[in-house]
Design a protein around this motif. Structure first.
Motif: not given
Length: 205
Positions: A8, A151, A175-177, A179-180, A183
């Motif tokens: 990320s 992901w 996205p499955n985990e 996420v925040w 980001v």
């Protein structure tokens, strides 16, 4: 140990870098747009291509060295990943591990000739075809975002020299985990590049 968070951060770095490189294009016309699209397509294809079965003769090793080192000076393309696609990453790593002098010397010679030749070509292209060259490079960076998408789902694995199983072929998923958190790290990566770019512009003035 934390692939989603690391990817990320890199995603944000590459995205911001793509934006600032694109700003160097002086004039957008059909040539620069086409070059941009070609750059995106080539980089995207490289990120999804399946590793090939290739010969192990010294001439091909020489070519692998020349091609891989050229990728190292292009944004968005990894030289080691090019070696994987050429089917010679693990072969070269094994040569280093076993101290296979002939293979190592041929590979190094290929890399030396490749970098000296390609750097001249790239320098010429930037002087004569600045906007088109920058468009292609920016396209490479944007297309490579497919590789650093956080992901992923592992499709094929390999076992390294230490007996550790690692992913070889991966597919992007939604996205499955985390996420925040992801980001937030994307924004942080983007902000760091933005800050450094503004700082360098201020220093240049």
């Amino acid at each position: 140990d934390h692939p989603i968070l690391v990817w990320s951060f890199f995603f944000g770095l590459v995205l911001a870098s793509t934006w600032f490189v694109s700003k160097d294009i002086r004039k957008w016309d059909w040539k620069t747009v086409l070059s941009y699209i070609v750059g995106i397509a080539v980089a995207f294809y490289i990120t999804v291509a399946t590793p090939a079965e290739t010969p192990s003769n010294l001439f091909f090793i020489f070519l692998c060295g020349a091609i891989a080192i050229c990728a190292m000076i292009l944004p968005g393309i990894s030289g080691s990943f090019i070696l994987v696609l050429l089917g010679k990453y693990f072969y070269i790593m094994e040569a280093v591990k076993t101290f296979n002098i002939p293979v190592m010397l041929v590979f190094i010679c290929g890399a030396a000739i490749g970098i000296t030749s390609f750097s001249r070509v790239l320098s010429f292209a930037l002087r004569r075809f600045h906007d088109i060259t920058i468009s292609v490079l920016a396209g490479f960076m944007l297309g490579s975002l497919n590789k650093v998408w956080p992901w992923k789902e592992t499709i094929e694995t390999y076992t390294d020299s230490h007996g550790i199983v690692k992913p070889l072929v991966e597919a992007n998923i939604m996205p499955n985990e985390l996420v925040w958190e992801a980001v937030g790290l994307m924004i942080l990566g983007y902000a760091i590049v933005y800050f450094l770019e503004k700082l360098s512009m201020k220093t240049a003035k």
